[in-house]
Design a protein around this motif. Structure first.
Motif, PDB file in Angstrom:
ATOM      1  N   LEU A 130       0.936  -1.256  -0.032  1.00 33.58           N
ATOM      2  CA  LEU A 130      -0.080  -0.059   0.184  1.00 33.58           C
ATOM      3  C   LEU A 130       0.626   1.253   0.167  1.00 33.58           C
ATOM      4  O   LEU A 130       0.318   2.474  -0.143  1.00 33.58           O
ATOM      5  CB  LEU A 130      -0.957  -0.044   1.147  1.00 33.58           C
ATOM      6  N   ALA A 131       2.129   1.063  -0.060  1.00 35.76           N
ATOM      7  CA  ALA A 131       3.188   2.293   0.171  1.00 35.76           C
ATOM      8  C   ALA A 131       2.923   3.370  -0.966  1.00 35.76           C
ATOM      9  O   ALA A 131       2.785   4.618  -0.657  1.00 35.76           O
ATOM     10  CB  ALA A 131       4.365   1.963  -0.037  1.00 35.76           C
ATOM     11  N   GLU A 132       2.584   2.931  -2.380  1.00 37.92           N
ATOM     12  CA  GLU A 132       2.279   3.946  -3.308  1.00 37.92           C
ATOM     13  C   GLU A 132       0.874   4.807  -2.990  1.00 37.92           C
ATOM     14  O   GLU A 132       0.964   5.825  -3.656  1.00 37.92           O
ATOM     15  CB  GLU A 132       2.036   3.205  -4.532  1.00 37.92           C
ATOM     16  N   PHE A 133       0.183   4.487  -1.968  1.00 35.98           N
ATOM     17  CA  PHE A 133      -0.938   5.169  -1.806  1.00 35.98           C
ATOM     18  C   PHE A 133      -0.991   6.043  -0.552  1.00 35.98           C
ATOM     19  O   PHE A 133      -1.402   7.107  -0.337  1.00 35.98           O
ATOM     20  CB  PHE A 133      -2.268   4.419  -1.720  1.00 35.98           C
ATOM     21  N   ILE A 134      -0.396   5.164   0.369  1.00 37.99           N
ATOM     22  CA  ILE A 134      -0.115   5.829   1.951  1.00 37.99           C
ATOM     23  C   ILE A 134       0.462   7.138   1.897  1.00 37.99           C
ATOM     24  O   ILE A 134       0.040   8.162   2.535  1.00 37.99           O
ATOM     25  CB  ILE A 134       0.387   4.892   2.799  1.00 37.99           C
ATOM     26  N   ALA A 135       1.739   7.242   1.228  1.00 37.19           N
ATOM     27  CA  ALA A 135       2.657   8.400   1.164  1.00 37.19           C
ATOM     28  C   ALA A 135       1.733   9.617   0.556  1.00 37.19           C
ATOM     29  O   ALA A 135       1.820  10.647   1.276  1.00 37.19           O
ATOM     30  CB  ALA A 135       3.719   8.129   0.532  1.00 37.19           C
ATOM     31  N   PRO A 136       1.188   9.588  -0.540  1.00 35.09           N
ATOM     32  CA  PRO A 136       0.351  10.653  -1.036  1.00 35.09           C
ATOM     33  C   PRO A 136      -0.702  11.039  -0.330  1.00 35.09           C
ATOM     34  O   PRO A 136      -1.075  12.275  -0.322  1.00 35.09           O
ATOM     35  CB  PRO A 136       0.133  10.358  -2.589  1.00 35.09           C
ATOM     36  N   LEU A 137      -1.639  10.027   0.476  1.00 34.16           N
ATOM     37  CA  LEU A 137      -2.719  10.467   1.226  1.00 34.16           C
ATOM     38  C   LEU A 137      -2.273  11.114   2.372  1.00 34.16           C
ATOM     39  O   LEU A 137      -2.941  11.963   2.678  1.00 34.16           O
ATOM     40  CB  LEU A 137      -3.337   8.918   1.350  1.00 34.16           C
ATOM     41  N   ARG A 138      -1.313  10.482   2.847  1.00 33.80           N
ATOM     42  CA  ARG A 138      -0.623  11.397   4.071  1.00 33.80           C
ATOM     43  C   ARG A 138      -0.327  12.867   3.999  1.00 33.80           C
ATOM     44  O   ARG A 138      -0.619  13.646   4.413  1.00 33.80           O
ATOM     45  CB  ARG A 138       0.306  10.773   4.724  1.00 33.80           C
ATOM     46  N   GLU A 139       0.429  13.010   2.734  1.00 31.96           N
ATOM     47  CA  GLU A 139       0.790  14.260   2.268  1.00 31.96           C
ATOM     48  C   GLU A 139      -0.384  15.170   2.003  1.00 31.96           C
ATOM     49  O   GLU A 139      -0.559  16.252   2.315  1.00 31.96           O
ATOM     50  CB  GLU A 139       1.593  14.276   1.201  1.00 31.96           C
ATOM     51  N   LYS A 140      -1.609  14.713   1.167  1.00 29.16           N
ATOM     52  CA  LYS A 140      -2.666  15.621   0.959  1.00 29.16           C
ATOM     53  C   LYS A 140      -3.601  15.964   2.400  1.00 29.16           C
ATOM     54  O   LYS A 140      -4.158  17.083   2.282  1.00 29.16           O
ATOM     55  CB  LYS A 140      -3.746  14.619   0.237  1.00 29.16           C
ATOM     56  N   ALA A 141      -3.449  15.057   3.102  1.00 22.80           N
ATOM     57  CA  ALA A 141      -4.300  15.094   4.499  1.00 22.80           C
ATOM     58  C   ALA A 141      -3.715  16.331   5.234  1.00 22.80           C
ATOM     59  O   ALA A 141      -4.360  17.234   5.490  1.00 22.80           O
ATOM     60  CB  ALA A 141      -4.384  13.885   5.213  1.00 22.80           C
ATOM     61  N   GLY A 142      -2.226  16.355   5.176  1.00 21.67           N
ATOM     62  CA  GLY A 142      -1.728  17.477   5.859  1.00 21.67           C
ATOM     63  C   GLY A 142      -1.841  18.789   5.074  1.00 21.67           C
ATOM     64  O   GLY A 142      -2.099  19.890   5.659  1.00 21.67           O
ATOM     65  N   GLU A 143      -1.789  18.617   3.557  1.00 27.40           N
ATOM     66  CA  GLU A 143      -2.184  20.081   2.982  1.00 27.40           C
ATOM     67  C   GLU A 143      -3.265  20.446   3.215  1.00 27.40           C
ATOM     68  O   GLU A 143      -3.805  21.521   3.337  1.00 27.40           O
ATOM     69  CB  GLU A 143      -1.769  19.399   1.805  1.00 27.40           C
ATOM     70  N   TRP A 144      -4.370  19.338   3.181  1.00 27.78           N
ATOM     71  CA  TRP A 144      -5.829  19.767   3.492  1.00 27.78           C
ATOM     72  C   TRP A 144      -6.147  20.695   4.753  1.00 27.78           C
ATOM     73  O   TRP A 144      -6.815  21.828   4.743  1.00 27.78           O
ATOM     74  CB  TRP A 144      -6.638  18.522   3.619  1.00 27.78           C
ATOM     75  N   GLN A 145      -5.506  20.108   5.641  1.00 28.76           N
ATOM     76  CA  GLN A 145      -5.607  20.986   7.260  1.00 28.76           C
ATOM     77  C   GLN A 145      -4.706  22.190   7.133  1.00 28.76           C
ATOM     78  O   GLN A 145      -5.271  23.306   7.527  1.00 28.76           O
ATOM     79  CB  GLN A 145      -4.817  20.048   8.054  1.00 28.76           C
ATOM     80  N   GLN A 146      -3.649  22.431   6.382  1.00 29.28           N
ATOM     81  CA  GLN A 146      -2.945  23.709   6.296  1.00 29.28           C
ATOM     82  C   GLN A 146      -4.104  24.586   5.239  1.00 29.28           C
ATOM     83  O   GLN A 146      -3.850  25.794   5.912  1.00 29.28           O
ATOM     84  CB  GLN A 146      -1.813  23.551   5.756  1.00 29.28           C
ATOM     85  N   LEU A 147      -4.247  24.153   4.451  1.00 29.83           N
ATOM     86  CA  LEU A 147      -5.144  24.928   3.485  1.00 29.83           C
ATOM     87  C   LEU A 147      -6.470  25.773   4.257  1.00 29.83           C
ATOM     88  O   LEU A 147      -6.863  26.723   4.119  1.00 29.83           O
ATOM     89  CB  LEU A 147      -5.486  24.231   2.249  1.00 29.83           C
ATOM     90  N   THR A 148      -6.963  24.681   5.060  1.00 29.33           N
ATOM     91  CA  THR A 148      -8.039  24.911   5.805  1.00 29.33           C
ATOM     92  C   THR A 148      -7.792  26.287   6.750  1.00 29.33           C
ATOM     93  O   THR A 148      -8.494  27.371   6.974  1.00 29.33           O
ATOM     94  CB  THR A 148      -8.887  23.969   6.641  1.00 29.33           C
ATOM     95  N   GLN A 149      -6.669  26.086   7.433  1.00 26.57           N
ATOM     96  CA  GLN A 149      -6.334  27.016   8.506  1.00 26.57           C
ATOM     97  C   GLN A 149      -5.895  28.445   7.916  1.00 26.57           C
ATOM     98  O   GLN A 149      -6.151  29.466   8.280  1.00 26.57           O
ATOM     99  CB  GLN A 149      -5.100  26.360   9.078  1.00 26.57           C
ATOM    100  N   ALA A 150      -5.375  28.082   6.552  1.00 27.62           N
ATOM    101  CA  ALA A 150      -5.269  29.645   5.773  1.00 27.62           C
ATOM    102  C   ALA A 150      -6.103  30.312   5.280  1.00 27.62           C
ATOM    103  O   ALA A 150      -6.409  31.553   5.283  1.00 27.62           O
ATOM    104  CB  ALA A 150      -4.166  29.096   4.359  1.00 27.62           C
ATOM    105  N   ILE A 151      -7.161  29.578   4.821  1.00 24.12           N
ATOM    106  CA  ILE A 151      -8.626  30.273   4.569  1.00 24.12           C
ATOM    107  C   ILE A 151      -9.069  30.905   5.878  1.00 24.12           C
ATOM    108  O   ILE A 151      -9.578  32.100   5.692  1.00 24.12           O
ATOM    109  CB  ILE A 151      -9.460  29.134   4.044  1.00 24.12           C
ATOM    110  N   GLY A 152      -9.273  30.468   6.707  1.00 21.00           N
ATOM    111  CA  GLY A 152      -9.639  30.751   7.863  1.00 21.00           C
ATOM    112  C   GLY A 152      -8.865  32.165   8.529  1.00 21.00           C
ATOM    113  O   GLY A 152      -9.586  33.039   8.895  1.00 21.00           O
TER     114      GLY A 152
END
Length: 596
Positions: free
Chosen positions: A485-507
């Motif tokens: 599952l490594a090919e999916f886990i790394a990009p998923l975890r990266e996108k989740a972190g980016e999602w959180q940062q993007l949300t905070q920036a909008i706020g």
């Protein structure tokens, strides 16, 4: 003519292998919802939708509903009424309704596949029983005991149907502007007067009585949305003891002439001192109506899913049969005059896009349905609270993304047919026309985006997002050392972190400029939807690897997930760039400058 076969293998995979439905049902107290029972429901749902509803889809589009101006009566297309009688006789109308009101008491999640199949087989027909479920939910949560006794039983068993009457000619989303009035009467009822438009199933020939749930204002109501109350207004008068009286002062004034869903009666409904009964507290109608509306929004998301799946099935069949040119790398079927178009990369792009959005979207929508069961039946209060926050967060994503993806998929399917997709014969243009409405009713895509960004993120401080991100992190941690599952886990975890940062920036930007919320909303919604689907595709691969599904099925899940991560998830890059550009590119130009 388009065909439909219920996708039972993938539905079973979704329920049993990924979501663990049987264990969930047992934990929530649905002891009768065993795997065997659920599978039996799926088989019968497939039989009913494939053999009864699907053959009526075309006649519904070609004939449509008719309106008698003299009587105000609406007649549905040939076969629709008889199909509804079979639906009621089969007990389908009360599948997920409480047993004390005549329902079968099944989990909401167990009833969702039937809903998807109905929408895929015949969306227009499916609109008639659709809002009966919403009316049932509103009465269950807000109705008085006598109202539940009198109105719920015939709604649950299908003898009556329900509607939701919000929109008026001068107001749609801004319900604070509505003018329909309710005057108290000596018998405890109210006289309801006003006009509502775009009322789905506002009149028909399926049942004698229709239960309209109507928003109206009391004489002393405060202005705006704080002064709205909700009323039950039946087509036939009904007293507190359940006695049926004369025809109420409710009449269909016209049928809307629509781009699609011609077999669905979309009515103008006039109330002229009609007898109505208050639901809940005075001036608290929006709370009760949102119970109904949120249920309907999830249901409309499933409409987009159903249409996308039917379109994909037909595009795939056509791509395997249609012979055109040779593959760029040489003939794949040298014994034929040409290769089938499925060998061509661009056709595969369209087919894989449909497959990825349909199968991933099924998990997104079904998971939301499981949260409805958890909110209503989990024994632990903290679990119910988390599920409620997540359900609220996911509802606008499910409604908007599944319907917009439904439009995308039906258009991809039409494109696979080439010129044959544009003509009536193959039925693809009907699916494309029908799909377009799903992005509009029960709150447009823009309204869903504002709900997600303005309410679920800003007002509620992203409580549901935190729950979802916790699910992503738990999954990534569990499979951190899994090379498969490594090919999916790394990009998923990266996108989740980016999602959180993007949300905070909008706020942070919104603190200085409230327009930043509206400017980011559309792109934030779809960014969220694509990251959510990445999670479900990663989980699909993990579940498939651990399942007893055939090897070809498991391989297809992995290859589709790879396509999703490589070709669809990068759409988030464009959405992120649009969000980070801020409100200025949208708001800087003077309104007068839009015209040349």
């Amino acid at each position: 003519m388009s065909n439909y076969n219920a996708p039972l293998q993938d539905i079973r995979f979704t329920l049993h292998d990924v979501l663990g439905a049987e264990a969930l049902f047992a934990r929530l107290g649905f002891t009768d919802a065993t795997g065997d029972i659920v599978d039996a429901v799926l088989e019968e749902s497939a039989r009913f939708t494939e053999t009864v509803l699907a053959p009526l889809n075309r006649v519904g589009d070609e004939v449509g509903c008719t309106y008698d101006k003299a009587t105000g009566a609406v007649t549905t297309p040939p076969g629709f009424r008889e199909a509804y009688a079979q639906f009621v006789d089969g007990g389908w109308s009360g599948l997920a309704s409480p047993a004390e009101f005549g329902g079968q008491g099944m989990p909401h999640l167990a009833a969702v596949p039937l809903k998807e199949m109905i929408d895929a087989a015949n969306l227009a027909w499916g609109n008639f029983p659709l809002l009966s479920h919403g009316a049932t939910e509103a009465l269950l949560h807000h109705g008085q005991p006598w109202q539940q006794e009198v109105f719920l039983k015939p709604l649950v068993d299908g003898r009556w149907t329900g509607t939701m009457c919000l929109t008026e000619p001068h107001c749609g989303t801004d319900l604070g502007l509505l003018k329909t009035r309710a005057v108290p009467q000596e018998d405890g009822s109210h006289a309801i007067t006003g006009t509502k438009i775009f009322i789905t199933a506002g009149d028909h020939d399926f049942t004698d009585n229709i239960v309209h749930l109507v928003l109206a204002r009391l004489p002393d109501a405060p202005a705006g949305s704080k002064g709205i109350s909700l009323f039950i207004v039946p087509k036939l008068r009904v007293d507190r003891d359940g006695n049926i009286g004369e025809r109420n002062a409710v009449r269909c004034g016209a049928l809307e002439h629509k781009m699609g869903i011609h077999g669905s009666a979309t009515c103008v409904i006039n109330f002229d001192d009609a007898q109505g009964w208050l639901i809940g507290e005075p001036n608290k109608g929006l709370m009760a109506m949102f119970t109904m509306m949120n249920t309907a929004r999830l249901a409309v998301g499933l409409q987009g899913l159903g249409l996308a799946d039917r379109a994909y099935q037909n595009a795939l069949r056509y791509a395997r049969e249609r012979l055109q040119m040779r593959a760029l790398t040489g003939a794949k079927f040298p014994d034929k005059a040409a290769d089938p178009i499925i060998v061509h990369p661009d056709v595969r792009r369209m087919l894989l896009t449909q497959k990825a959005l349909v199968e991933g979207g099924r998990l997104l929508g079904y998971h939301a349905a499981s949260l409805v069961d958890i909110v209503g039946h989990a024994g632990d209060a903290a679990e119910r609270e988390r599920a409620d926050a997540l359900l609220g967060f996911l509802t606008p994503i499910v409604k908007a993304c599944l319907t917009e993806w439904g439009v995308e998929c039906t258009y991809h399917a039409l494109q696979c047919f080439g010129g044959h997709g544009y003509i009536h014969e193959h039925g693809m243009e009907q699916l494309a026309r029908d799909a377009r409405i799903t992005t509009l009713y029960e709150g447009t895509t823009g309204i869903q985006a504002l709900d997600l960004m303005g309410r679920k993120i800003m007002q509620l401080q992203g409580a549901g997002l935190r729950v979802f991100l916790g699910m992503v992190e738990a999954f990534c941690t569990e499979h951190a050392g899994d090379e498969a599952l490594a090919e999916f886990i790394a990009p998923l975890r990266e996108k989740a972190g980016e999602w959180q940062q993007l949300t905070q920036a909008i706020g942070k930007r919104a603190v200085a400029d409230a327009d930043e919320i509206g400017a980011a909303a559309h792109d934030y919604l779809f960014y969220s939807g694509y990251v959510a689907l990445a999670y479900w595709w990663a989980r699909s691969v993990a579940a498939a690897d651990a399942s007893s599904q055939p090897q070809a099925f498991r391989d297809a899940k992995r290859e589709t997930a790879r396509f999703y991560f490589a070709r669809i998830l990068p759409r988030t890059l464009a959405h992120r760039a649009a969000i980070e550009s801020g409100a200025a590119p949208l708001m800087a130009m003077d309104a007068d400058h839009f015209a040349p």
